[in-house]
Structures are given as structure tokens and as C-alpha cells.
Write a protein that holds these residues in place. Structure first.
Motif, PDB file in Angstrom:
ATOM      1  N   SER A   1      51.651  19.749  -2.947  1.00  0.00           N
ATOM      2  CA  SER A   1      51.355  19.631  -4.379  1.00  0.00           C
ATOM      3  C   SER A   1      51.045  20.985  -4.995  1.00  0.00           C
ATOM      4  CB  SER A   1      50.144  18.709  -4.595  1.00  0.00           C
ATOM      5  OG  SER A   1      50.372  17.470  -3.996  1.00  0.00           O
TER       6      SER A   1
ATOM      7  N   VAL B   1      42.920  34.574 -17.440  1.00  0.00           N
ATOM      8  CA  VAL B   1      43.612  34.175 -16.206  1.00  0.00           C
ATOM      9  C   VAL B   1      45.114  34.341 -16.388  1.00  0.00           C
ATOM     10  CG1 VAL B   1      44.066  32.243 -14.658  1.00  0.00           C
ATOM     11  CG2 VAL B   1      41.768  32.628 -15.495  1.00  0.00           C
ATOM     12  N   ALA B   2      45.635  33.841 -17.470  1.00  0.00           N
ATOM     13  CA  ALA B   2      47.073  33.966 -17.760  1.00  0.00           C
ATOM     14  C   ALA B   2      47.251  34.165 -19.263  1.00  0.00           C
ATOM     15  CB  ALA B   2      47.824  32.716 -17.291  1.00  0.00           C
TER      16      ALA B   2
ATOM     17  N   PHE C   1      52.141  20.099 -14.490  1.00  0.00           N
ATOM     18  CA  PHE C   1      53.055  21.189 -14.851  1.00  0.00           C
ATOM     19  C   PHE C   1      53.324  21.179 -16.349  1.00  0.00           C
ATOM     20  CE2 PHE C   1      56.000  24.423 -13.562  1.00  0.00           C
ATOM     21  CZ  PHE C   1      57.021  24.377 -14.484  1.00  0.00           C
TER      22      PHE C   1
ATOM     23  N   MET D   1      54.666  22.878  -5.085  1.00  0.00           N
ATOM     24  CA  MET D   1      55.715  22.355  -5.976  1.00  0.00           C
ATOM     25  C   MET D   1      55.768  23.012  -7.348  1.00  0.00           C
ATOM     26  SD  MET D   1      56.700  18.390  -5.650  1.00  0.00           S
ATOM     27  CE  MET D   1      55.132  17.697  -5.295  1.00  0.00           C
ATOM     28  N   PRO D   2      54.641  23.241  -8.025  1.00  0.00           N
ATOM     29  CA  PRO D   2      54.755  23.897  -9.338  1.00  0.00           C
ATOM     30  C   PRO D   2      55.440  25.252  -9.260  1.00  0.00           C
ATOM     31  CG  PRO D   2      52.559  22.978  -9.074  1.00  0.00           C
ATOM     32  CD  PRO D   2      53.245  22.851  -7.755  1.00  0.00           C
TER      33      PRO D   2
ATOM     34  N   VAL E   1      52.050  15.987 -10.188  1.00  0.00           N
ATOM     35  CA  VAL E   1      52.433  17.404 -10.257  1.00  0.00           C
ATOM     36  C   VAL E   1      53.264  17.664 -11.514  1.00  0.00           C
ATOM     37  CG1 VAL E   1      53.773  19.214  -9.133  1.00  0.00           C
ATOM     38  CG2 VAL E   1      52.300  17.732  -7.779  1.00  0.00           C
TER      39      VAL E   1
ATOM     40  N   GLN F   1      52.609  40.430 -14.138  1.00  0.00           N
ATOM     41  CA  GLN F   1      53.342  39.171 -14.100  1.00  0.00           C
ATOM     42  C   GLN F   1      54.710  39.374 -13.452  1.00  0.00           C
ATOM     43  OE1 GLN F   1      53.210  38.247 -18.276  1.00  0.00           O
ATOM     44  NE2 GLN F   1      51.351  37.026 -18.101  1.00  0.00           N
TER      45      GLN F   1
ATOM     46  N   CYS G   1      49.936  27.218 -21.585  1.00  0.00           N
ATOM     47  CA  CYS G   1      50.377  28.617 -21.549  1.00  0.00           C
ATOM     48  C   CYS G   1      51.088  29.018 -22.846  1.00  0.00           C
ATOM     49  CB  CYS G   1      51.303  28.863 -20.357  1.00  0.00           C
ATOM     50  SG  CYS G   1      50.444  28.850 -18.782  1.00  0.00           S
ATOM     51  N   SER G   2      51.624  28.047 -23.571  1.00  0.00           N
ATOM     52  CA  SER G   2      52.308  28.383 -24.814  1.00  0.00           C
ATOM     53  C   SER G   2      51.362  28.323 -26.014  1.00  0.00           C
ATOM     54  CB  SER G   2      53.478  27.429 -25.042  1.00  0.00           C
ATOM     55  OG  SER G   2      52.997  26.118 -25.236  1.00  0.00           O
TER      56      SER G   2
ATOM     57  N   GLU H   1      51.447  33.355 -13.147  1.00  0.00           N
ATOM     58  CA  GLU H   1      50.131  33.971 -12.947  1.00  0.00           C
ATOM     59  C   GLU H   1      49.061  32.929 -12.669  1.00  0.00           C
ATOM     60  OE1 GLU H   1      48.726  38.102 -15.088  1.00  0.00           O
ATOM     61  OE2 GLU H   1      49.397  36.427 -16.302  1.00  0.00           O
ATOM     62  N   LEU H   2      49.299  31.734 -13.172  1.00  0.00           N
ATOM     63  CA  LEU H   2      48.325  30.669 -12.991  1.00  0.00           C
ATOM     64  C   LEU H   2      48.451  30.026 -11.612  1.00  0.00           C
ATOM     65  CD1 LEU H   2      46.233  29.190 -14.805  1.00  0.00           C
ATOM     66  CD2 LEU H   2      48.021  27.562 -15.376  1.00  0.00           C
ATOM     67  N   PHE H   3      49.684  29.738 -11.195  1.00  0.00           N
ATOM     68  CA  PHE H   3      49.894  28.942  -9.978  1.00  0.00           C
ATOM     69  C   PHE H   3      50.027  29.773  -8.715  1.00  0.00           C
ATOM     70  CE2 PHE H   3      49.926  24.854 -11.697  1.00  0.00           C
ATOM     71  CZ  PHE H   3      50.691  24.785 -12.844  1.00  0.00           C
TER      72      PHE H   3
ATOM     73  N   LEU I   1      52.454  11.217  -6.226  1.00  0.00           N
ATOM     74  CA  LEU I   1      51.932  12.581  -6.290  1.00  0.00           C
ATOM     75  C   LEU I   1      52.906  13.500  -7.033  1.00  0.00           C
ATOM     76  CD1 LEU I   1      49.325  13.677  -5.132  1.00  0.00           C
ATOM     77  CD2 LEU I   1      50.620  14.571  -3.215  1.00  0.00           C
TER      78      LEU I   1
ATOM     79  N   VAL J   1      55.781  32.514 -21.453  1.00  0.00           N
ATOM     80  CA  VAL J   1      55.047  31.326 -21.010  1.00  0.00           C
ATOM     81  C   VAL J   1      55.279  31.099 -19.528  1.00  0.00           C
ATOM     82  CG1 VAL J   1      54.905  28.823 -21.263  1.00  0.00           C
ATOM     83  CG2 VAL J   1      55.066  30.267 -23.287  1.00  0.00           C
TER      84      VAL J   1
ATOM     85  N   VAL K   1      52.451  24.051 -19.014  1.00  0.00           N
ATOM     86  CA  VAL K   1      53.421  24.677 -19.927  1.00  0.00           C
ATOM     87  C   VAL K   1      52.834  24.710 -21.339  1.00  0.00           C
ATOM     88  CG1 VAL K   1      55.665  24.394 -21.045  1.00  0.00           C
ATOM     89  CG2 VAL K   1      55.473  24.086 -18.602  1.00  0.00           C
TER      90      VAL K   1
ATOM     91  N   ALA L   1      59.788  24.937 -19.432  1.00  0.00           N
ATOM     92  CA  ALA L   1      59.085  26.209 -19.274  1.00  0.00           C
ATOM     93  C   ALA L   1      59.926  27.365 -19.822  1.00  0.00           C
ATOM     94  CB  ALA L   1      58.757  26.454 -17.797  1.00  0.00           C
TER      95      ALA L   1
ATOM     96  N   ARG M   1      53.273  33.486 -17.517  1.00  0.00           N
ATOM     97  CA  ARG M   1      51.854  33.117 -17.456  1.00  0.00           C
ATOM     98  C   ARG M   1      51.631  31.992 -16.456  1.00  0.00           C
ATOM     99  NH1 ARG M   1      50.806  32.629 -23.741  1.00  0.00           N
ATOM    100  NH2 ARG M   1      51.175  34.773 -24.279  1.00  0.00           N
ATOM    101  N   MET M   2      52.575  31.086 -16.404  1.00  0.00           N
ATOM    102  CA  MET M   2      52.433  29.989 -15.442  1.00  0.00           C
ATOM    103  C   MET M   2      52.496  30.519 -14.013  1.00  0.00           C
ATOM    104  SD  MET M   2      54.501  26.926 -17.216  1.00  0.00           S
ATOM    105  CE  MET M   2      53.929  25.759 -16.019  1.00  0.00           C
TER     106      MET M   2
ATOM    107  N   PHE N   1      59.062  24.616  -9.110  1.00  0.00           N
ATOM    108  CA  PHE N   1      59.572  24.317 -10.454  1.00  0.00           C
ATOM    109  C   PHE N   1      59.804  25.627 -11.213  1.00  0.00           C
ATOM    110  CE2 PHE N   1      58.939  20.258  -9.264  1.00  0.00           C
ATOM    111  CZ  PHE N   1      57.965  19.467  -9.830  1.00  0.00           C
ATOM    112  N   LEU N   2      58.851  26.529 -11.073  1.00  0.00           N
ATOM    113  CA  LEU N   2      58.971  27.793 -11.796  1.00  0.00           C
ATOM    114  C   LEU N   2      60.125  28.623 -11.254  1.00  0.00           C
ATOM    115  CD1 LEU N   2      55.342  29.029 -12.441  1.00  0.00           C
ATOM    116  CD2 LEU N   2      57.088  28.528 -14.120  1.00  0.00           C
TER     117      LEU N   2
END
Lengths: 356, 548
Positions: free
Chosen positions: A266, B503-504, B483, A269-270, B479, A8, B490-491, A142-144, B475, A136, B487, A129, A139-140, A273-274
């Protein structure tokens, strides 16, 4: 104590370098070094690697402490001043990143929505987040991040038929000056990979993982920058505000499927954000390192976020201000990524913490 | 003269405390409050009274025990008291009519007491000899207190008491005339076992035992519910399940203080890590093969008497998109169907919001020919896209809910009517557009592909906030919504296991059963998240390589 895995941490480091760099920098690098981005990026990455080596040389002497904790614990007042400066540096980074994101969203998605609202929502999401914990947020990532990476590769595969390999010629057209200037502007962003030793101890971060993160980020940047040059050419790239966005707009699979730009945004963007979330985390973590008896880090998240929104609008009135700052931004990065770590290494050369 | 010990009254109307309390004694309360207090004695008082007779040992005199039991079961017309007089002694059999198999009771308990066996003339003279030689019942337990006797009677046992003895015998002759084992209604498969759990706990544990034939399969009993005394069994495989997780779930089960447990859902809400999360943190299943597979991966199962739905945990989000059929078909087909499910999961969650966002804000995302078609269809619609979508989605949800509640004979007619009304008439009336009907229908079909009903409900509910965000922020709003959901996911944890584990946090060994279902010869390790102690499932080299 954070429970972030080494994998991570690598993803965080590489995303830190990649996510914001692809917004405006392809245009600025093309302005000074035309089609030379493919050798400017490794040069800037080498300088960033040097900064990681310097910081790691300090950290390995003090197990179970991140770099900020080492400065505070072992350089006393001077260390505290330095941590305060790092806090301010990453606060500026978060403001800059937020401004860039707000501009893109405003231009491409929501032209009539107030930028303050967009910025507030972004910071709120990032703060959510961070408040959930660095675990957390990791992990996000790792996800995105893998999704975005696959999207970048998919994008290049789709554009292969539009590549003009002669756009990469001639090599070294602007000579050493172009090479150094391109690397200069890139180092301002690639140097942000120092975020890893600032927030992770040696249990999660070490030099090898830092270099792997740097390598992955460099590879992703190479793919993006070179792809943009191959599709659009350096002349057009240098005149665009968002060259990678324009590159995506060239994707046409059939007559029916030719609108992928917003879809790719799209997916991007996440991660943005992270990135802002991690910027906030660094600021809060530095604040907690300095004032741990006063305020736990997570309580600072929303106040720092609000301040970030305000400063992003106040410091950068227009998106062009951010682009202008990029030329001088590298000075800041040089100081925080090379000068301070070098000085701290010299000062702490003969000190060592007890074995773990 | 026989002295009978009178128990303290247990029923409300016989409660002397409540009967004696009047408004004059407590002027601070209104008459209504006094009435309600008289009607509903406090839980603490009831508990204390219950504790008093529960611990009381059986008296040597049969008449005392009979009086106590008759008082406890006052006004219980289904409780049968059968007295048997034999030379030198008296016996009492107490059971609940309907719960006990009376034929077996007559043959294996009453007959030996009433008719002396010439070969064993003195069998009925003591409890021990009756137990050893007189009763041909397979399971007989001893009861020593009034509470134990009452519990056994309520648990479909026939309790046998003898005059002069301070213990009794509880004969397990349960009436098995219940719903038969049949195919589960909520989880149907094309290929796979057709057995499903029933409402009888022992039948369900037996179905599991038939599949896992090892003494390491442990079944730890609990009794939960002060009024219902529901039998609950915690099942796990020792050596596979994480001891800390088992200890945690055991503690949580012990901490449950409900008055009634009528379904496993009661326990599920009280066992969850995050009660407020809309995402399920325990899975339920009617299928013994599914539960057995969960246990073999190191998870635990909670059986509840009275319901065929067995809880399993810890779980991850990816299990919501897995079906038992994935493991029975060839892996190519299973992977194709699994990927279809992933795609339809995204459609179920995002399609209406995406449609609203593109129609309202980002028309340039839609190919030109399609956007012209949609624009023409929406030209006469008086509502904005969001209102149109909400009308259709809410109508669809109402129709779906109505079809569950209606009798089968009427349900089909309602479905047809609903389709006609919503699909055809609404479009022709100009209330909604044809593309919206298609979007909603596709979304509904997509939600049906999610194998787990509780996960499908969650996705259906989350659709609505995403639609609102899409209507307000396009859009960007979608998103943001995704998101925030990420969150939360993941928590989230399920008994300490991260909800997106595999995966995570990334665990390469577990990916073999998340995005794809690897061939069986590759699935040689159990998931690290659940079975840390014993990960090896099978040896290497099982890939078939027949000689040509």
C-alpha cells in the motif's frame, strides 16, 4: 514553464530507477549472477551515469531547453524523428509498468477483479496527477517517496535478525560473465534515469543533480537487492516472481504483528501510480514538443492513457512476457540512453545557443 | 412658506414606479409576476435610489435635514429625533435607541446644549465652538452628506445637526452593553489565555492590539454588504506580511458584492482560492492569541463585525492539526500530543475503510486470533461490512449533530440514550457487531482530536467515499482514494501558498513546526511561505545554558 525544484527532480529520478526495478529484477539478476547483485547494480549505475553525462554535454550548450527541445530545435527533421522514437520508447515503458502493477494487484489484492478495470483506474489516477501539472506530480513524489524510503529501511531493520551473511558468499561465483549479464539486465531499468533531462531544462536538472538522483536510486536498490539475498538467499530469490514481496512476508515483530506485506504494498503503490503518471507526462511532453501548434500536452493525457491501457494488455498477454522482455529490453535502453545521446553530441558539437 | 424638498420614495410600497405598473401596462407578464415585481424592486433600482440620497449634501435648514431623515427612517420606531431649542438657534440629535449609551448622551451632549456654561456663554452658538469646548465626547466625526449622517446613525453614533450649518457632528457613544469577553467555547485549552473574541468589532481589534503593540499592526477598514453595511477590518503586520498577498486579499474584499454579511463564513467562501474544495483554505479562530500568532508569522486576519470568528490566511494543511496549546507546553509534551494527533487523523480518515477492506477482501492481513474473534462476532449479522459501517457512521453523525442542536439540559440525556441505543441495543439485536461499534467509536474519538472543527468535518465527510472504495476495491480502493486526495491537496493553494508547503514543496525551515514543534530557541525563522521579507524571528544563542 515547470516550477519543479531541484530536490523534487532528484526524487523523481531516483524513484524512476527504484520503483519498478524491485518488482521482478531481483529474481532475474539472481538467476544469472546469484548473489552478485551488490556489484551488478553499481556497474549498471555507472553506465547510466555515462548516459547522463552525454546528455548533459549536449544540454549545457543550449540553456533553457530540455533535451527533446534541443533535438527538435537544432536537428530539425532528424531531431523530430528522434523525439518520436523517445515518445514511443516511454510509451512502451508506461505499458510495461502498467502491466507489472496490474499483475501485482491482481495477484496479491484483487484476484477476481478484471485486470482491465484495475489498469484503467491506475491510468486514470496517473492522468489526474499529470493534468494537474508536473508541479503537482512532483510534490506528490516528495510526499510519498520519503515514506516509502523509510518503509524500506524499517523493513530491513526488522529483518536484521533473519540475515544470513553467508548468503553473499562466494563473491564472483559466476565470474565476469555473470557480472556482465546481471549488469546488462539491470541497465535496462536504471537507464530510465534519462527521464530527467527529457522533461526538465537546465534550471531544474544538471549533471550533479542527475548523479545524486542516480546515487540515491542505486542506494535504495542495493538495500533492497542485498536485503532480499540476505534473507532468502539467491537460490530461492531466483525462483520467485516477486522476491521483495516474499521478503516482506518474512517480517515478524511479535506473534501478533506478522502481516506487513499488504501494508508495504500500500505504501509502494502510490509511487507506482506516480511512475506511470510521469511516463504519461514524458509521452505528452514529447508530443507537445513535436506538435505544439496542434495539441497542448495536457489534452493528450487521457487519450495516451487509454492507449497505454490497451497496449499493456495487448503487448503483454501474461506477466511472464514482461519478464522475458527484460533480457532484450536493455538493447532499447542502450540505444536511447547511450547511442542517441552520443550521436546527438557529435552532431551538435560545434553548435551553441546564444547566452541566456 | 417653508419649502421641503421631497425625496424620491424609497420603500417598496411607496415606489411610484412599481405602484403605477399594472398587468394592463405589461400584458406579457402574469399577474403573479407583476405582483412579485411590485413586491421586489430590482436591485439596480434600489441601488440607484440609494446612491441619489447618499451623495446629497446636508441642507443649511435644519427642517429640511429633519424631514429627509424622518422620511428615510419612516416606520423606524427605534430612531429618536430630539430637537433642542436654544436662543438664536436650533439643534437636532438623531440616534438609535439601544445602540447609543443614553446616559453619556445626556451628560456629554444634551446637557452642554441645554444648560449654558456661565464661563463660556457663547459655546452653543456654532458647531465648531460646540465641538471644541462644549462636548466631552472622545471621538467626534464630521458628516457632510445625508449618506454619511445615515451611516453614522446606523453605526451607533448620535448625529448632531445645527440649523444654518451644512455639516453635522457624529458622536461616538456606543452602547457597550454586549456579551463580555469570555473563554471561547469552540477552542478550549488547558494552558493558555482564556479570552475570546466577541461580536463587537472594536472589542476584538482591541484584544489584538493588547497583544501586538507595534504601529506596524495595520487595520484596514472595509464596509461590505449593501443592506447590512457590515464593518470588516483587514489586519496584518507591515514588514512581515507579503505585500502581494495583502494586495490580493484587499482586492478580493473590494470585489465582494453581497447584500448581507452576517458572519465571517460569508466572506470565507468568497475569498477562497478553490471554492469547490472541501478543505478549508482559511482558518477561523475565536482566540486572540491564535490570531496574534498567525499575524506574527506573516499572515493576515479578517475581522467581521457581529461575529467572534476571525479569519486568517494563508494557511497550510498542517495548521489543521496544530493547537495553540502546542506552543504553551514544553516541546516534548507538545510533540507527543502532536504525533498523537497525526495518528488519530489517519485513524479518523482510514480506520472504517481499512476495517471494511480487511474484513471483506484481505482477511489474511488480520492476525489469526483476531480474525476468528471478529468472524464470530459477525456471524449473525445480516448486513455486509459496508452496510454495517454506514449504519453506524450515519447514526453517529446524526447523534453528534443532534447533540449540538439540543439544549444543554437535554443534550446529556440524548448522548446517554444514543450511546445505549447504538452501542448496546444494536449489538444485542444483531444489527451491528461489537467490533464495528468499537471501530466507529474510535473513529469518532479520533475526529474529536482534530483541533480545527472545519478540518474535522472535512475528514468526516471524506471517510464515506473511502468506505465505498474499500467495499468495492479493498485495499487498492483505499490507495486510490488516498492518491486522489493527495492529488487534490498538492494542487490546492491558499492565497498562492501551496497547501502542503513545508513537506511538499519541501522547506526544511518549516518542518520545525510541522511534524514536530521545535524548542523555542530553534524556531528562529518565520515560515518562508508567508514572511519572505522578514524571516528572522529572534537572534541566535537563546538556548538556556545556566551556570552550574
Amino acid at each position: 514553464m515547470e516550477k519543479v525544484s531541484r530536490r523534487q527532480a532528484i526524487l523523481i529520478g531516483s524513484s524512476y530507477m527504484f520503483i519498478v526495478t524491485i518488482i521482478n529484477l531481483p529474481a532475474q539478476v539472481a538467476q544469472v549472477d546469484k548473489q552478485g547483485a551488490w556489484y551488478d547494480i553499481p556497474t549498471a549505475a555507472a553506465a547510466a551515469a555515462l548516459s547522463l553525462c552525454l546528455i548533459w554535454a549536449v544540454m549545457r550548450r543550449f540553456p533553457d531547453q530540455d533535451y527533446l527541445a534541443v533535438l527538435v530545435n537544432h536537428l530539425k527533421l532528424a531531431g523530430r524523428m528522434l523525439v518520436l522514437l523517445y515518445m514511443f520508447f516511454f510509451f512502451l515503458i508506461s505499458s510495461r509498468d502498467l502491466r507489472l502493477l496490474v499483475d501485482i494487484v491482481s495477484v496479491s489484492l484483487l484476484p477476481q477483479t478484471p485486470t482491465l478495470l484495475i489498469g484503467s483506474l491506475v491510468v486514470f489516477s496517473g492522468a489526474m496527477a499529470v493534468r494537474a501539472g508536473i508541479e503537482v506530480a512532483s510534490r506528490m513524489a516528495e510526499l510519498f517517496y520519503p515514506v516509502l524510503a523509510y518503509a524500506v529501511v524499517f523493513m530491513l531493520v526488522c529483518l536484521t535478525k533473519d540475515f544470513h551473511w553467508d548468503f553473499l558468499q562466494p563473491v564472483f561465483e559466476n565470474g565476469w560473465q555473470g557480472w556482465l549479464r546481471g549488469s546488462w539486465v539491470l541497465f535496462g531499468y536504471l537507464g530510465e534515469v534519462i527521464v530527467l533531462p527529457l522533461i526538465f531544462t537546465d534550471r531544474t536538472f544538471d549533471l550533479k543533480r542527475g548523479l545524486v538522483a542516480l546515487g540515491i536510486g542505486t542506494l535504495m536498490l542495493e538495500l533492497s537487492f542485498v536485503g532480499t539475498t540476505l534473507v532468502l538467499g539467491s537460490e530461492i530469490t531466483a525462483r520467485l516472481m516477486y522476491p521483495v514481496y516474499e521478503q516482506v512476508r518474512q517480517i515478524i515483530i511479535t506473534d501478533f504483528l506478522d502481516r506487513f506485506d499488504l501494508f508495504i504494498i500500500s505504501l509502494w503503490m502510490p509511487m507506482m501510480f506516480l511512475k506511470i503518471a510521469f511516463d504519461l507526462y514524458v509521452v505528452c511532453h514529447a508530443g507537445e514538443t513535436l506538435f505544439h501548434r496542434v495539441a497542448p500536452g495536457r489534452h493528450l493525457t487521457f487519450p495516451v492513457g487509454l492507449l497505454t491501457v490497451a497496449s499493456s494488455m495487448w503487448l503483454f498477454r501474461r506477466s511472464v512476457d514482461v519478464i522475458r522482455l527484460n533480457w532484450n529490453w536493455t538493447v532499447f535502453t542502450l540505444v536511447f540512453a547511450l547511442v542517441i545521446p552520443a550521436c546527438s553530441l557529435v552532431l551538435l558539437l560545434f553548435r551553441r545557443a546564444p547566452a541566456r | 412658506m417653508n419649502k421641503t424638498t421631497r425625496l424620491r420614495p424609497l420603500t417598496r410600497r411607496q415606489d411610484p414606479a412599481s405602484a403605477s405598473r399594472s398587468p394592463e401596462d405589461d400584458p406579457g407578464k402574469t399577474p403573479q409576476q407583476h405582483a412579485s415585481q411590485a413586491q421586489a424592486p430590482s436591485g439596480q433600482g434600489q441601488e440607484a435610489e440609494r446612491g441619489a440620497w447618499e451623495e446629497r449634501p446636508l441642507a443649511p435648514r435644519l427642517s429640511e435635514n429633519e424631514a429627509a431623515l424622518r422620511e428615510l427612517f419612516c416606520d423606524c420606531s427605534d430612531v429618536v429625533f430630539r430637537k433642542v431649542r436654544v436662543p438664536d438657534t436650533e439643534w437636532l440629535i438623531v440616534y438609535i435607541d439601544g445602540l447609543v449609551k443614553t446616559d453619556d448622551l445626556h451628560m456629554h451632549a444634551l446637557y452642554p446644549l441645554l444648560f449654558e456654561d456661565p464661563e463660556h456663554p457663547d459655546v452653543v452658538r456654532s458647531l465648531d465652538t460646540v465641538l471644541q469646548m462644549g462636548l466631552s465626547v472622545s471621538q467626534v466625526l464630521e458628516v457632510h452628506t445625508l449618506g454619511e449622517a445615515v451611516e453614522r446613525i446606523l453605526s451607533a453614533h448620535a448625529v448632531l445637526l445645527m440649523d444654518g450649518q451644512t455639516k453635522g457632528l457624529a458622536l461616538n457613544i456606543v452602547n457597550t452593553n454586549r456579551r463580555q469577553v469570555a473563554e471561547p467555547l469552540s477552542e478550549t485549552v488547558i494552558r493558555g489565555p482564556r479570552e475570546g473574541f466577541t461580536e463587537v468589532l472594536r472589542t476584538n481589534t482591541a484584544l489584538l492590539r493588547q497583544r501586538i503593540r507595534t504601529p506596524n499592526l495595520k487595520m484596514v477598514p472595509f464596509t461590505i454588504g449593501t443592506q447590512t453595511r457590515t464593518q470588516v477590518v483587514l489586519a496584518y503586520i507591515e514588514g512581515l506580511a507579503d505585500k502581494k498577498v495583502i494586495a490580493e486579499v484587499t482586492q478580493r474584499l473590494k470585489n465582494i458584492r453581497l447584500d448581507a454579511v452576517l458572519e465571517s463564513g460569508y466572506l470565507e467562501e468568497l475569498l477562497r482560492d478553490s471554492p469547490r474544495s472541501p478543505f478549508p483554505q482559511m482558518q477561523y479562530s475565536e482566540r486572540p492569541d491564535t490570531v496574534a500568532a498567525q499575524l506574527l508569522e506573516g499572515r493576515f486576519a479578517v475581522f467581521t463585525d457581529g461575529t467572534p470568528f476571525v479569519l486568517t490566511g494563508p494557511i497550510t494543511f498542517w495548521q489543521m492539526l496544530q493547537s495553540s496549546e502546542d506552543y504553551y507546553e514544553q516541546f516534548w509534551m507538545s510533540n507527543a500530543i502532536r504525533w498523537l494527533r497525526f495518528g488519530f487523523f489517519l485513524i479518523a480518515l482510514l480506520l472504517p475503510a481499512f476495517y471494511i477492506a480487511t474484513i471483506t477482501y484481505h482477511q489474511d492481513m488480520i492476525p489469526t486470533s483476531l480474525v476468528l474473534t471478529v468472524a464470530a462476532a459477525r456471524e449473525t449479522i445480516p448486513f455486509p461490512a459496508l452496510i454495517e459501517a454506514l449504519i453506524m457512521e450515519i447514526s453517529f453523525e446524526a447523534l453528534r449533530e443532534a447533540s449540538i442542536r439540543l439544549p444543554r439540559t437535554v443534550g446529556q440525556a440524548v448522548s446517554i440514550l444514543g450511546a445505549l441505543v447504538i452501542g448496546q441495543a444494536a449489538v444485542q439485536a444483531g444489527i451491528v457487531s461489537a467490533p464495528m461499534v468499537i471501530v466507529v467509536a474510535l473513529t469518532g474519538i479520533a475526529s474529536f482530536t482534530i483541533p480545527k472543527f472545519n478540518a474535522a468535518i472535512t475528514i468526516r465527510m471524506l471517510r464515506f467515499p473511502l468506505m465505498l472504495l474499500a467495499a468495492v476495491l479493498g485495499l487498492f480502493g483505499i490507495v486510490l482514494g488516498v492518491f486522489w486526495i493527495a492529488v487534490h491537496l498538492c494542487s490546492l493553494r491558499s492565497f498562492g501558498v501551496p497547501y502542503l508547503a513545508g513537506v511538499a514543496p519541501y522547506r526544511p525551515g518549516e518542518l520545525k513546526d510541522i511534524l514536530v514543534r521545535a524548542p523555542w530557541w530553534h524556531m528562529d525563522a518565520r515560515p518562508w511561505s508567508y514572511a519572505k521579507a522578514n524571516r528572522r524571528r529572534m537572534p541566535d544563542g537563546l538556548r538556556p545554558s545556566p551556570r552550574r
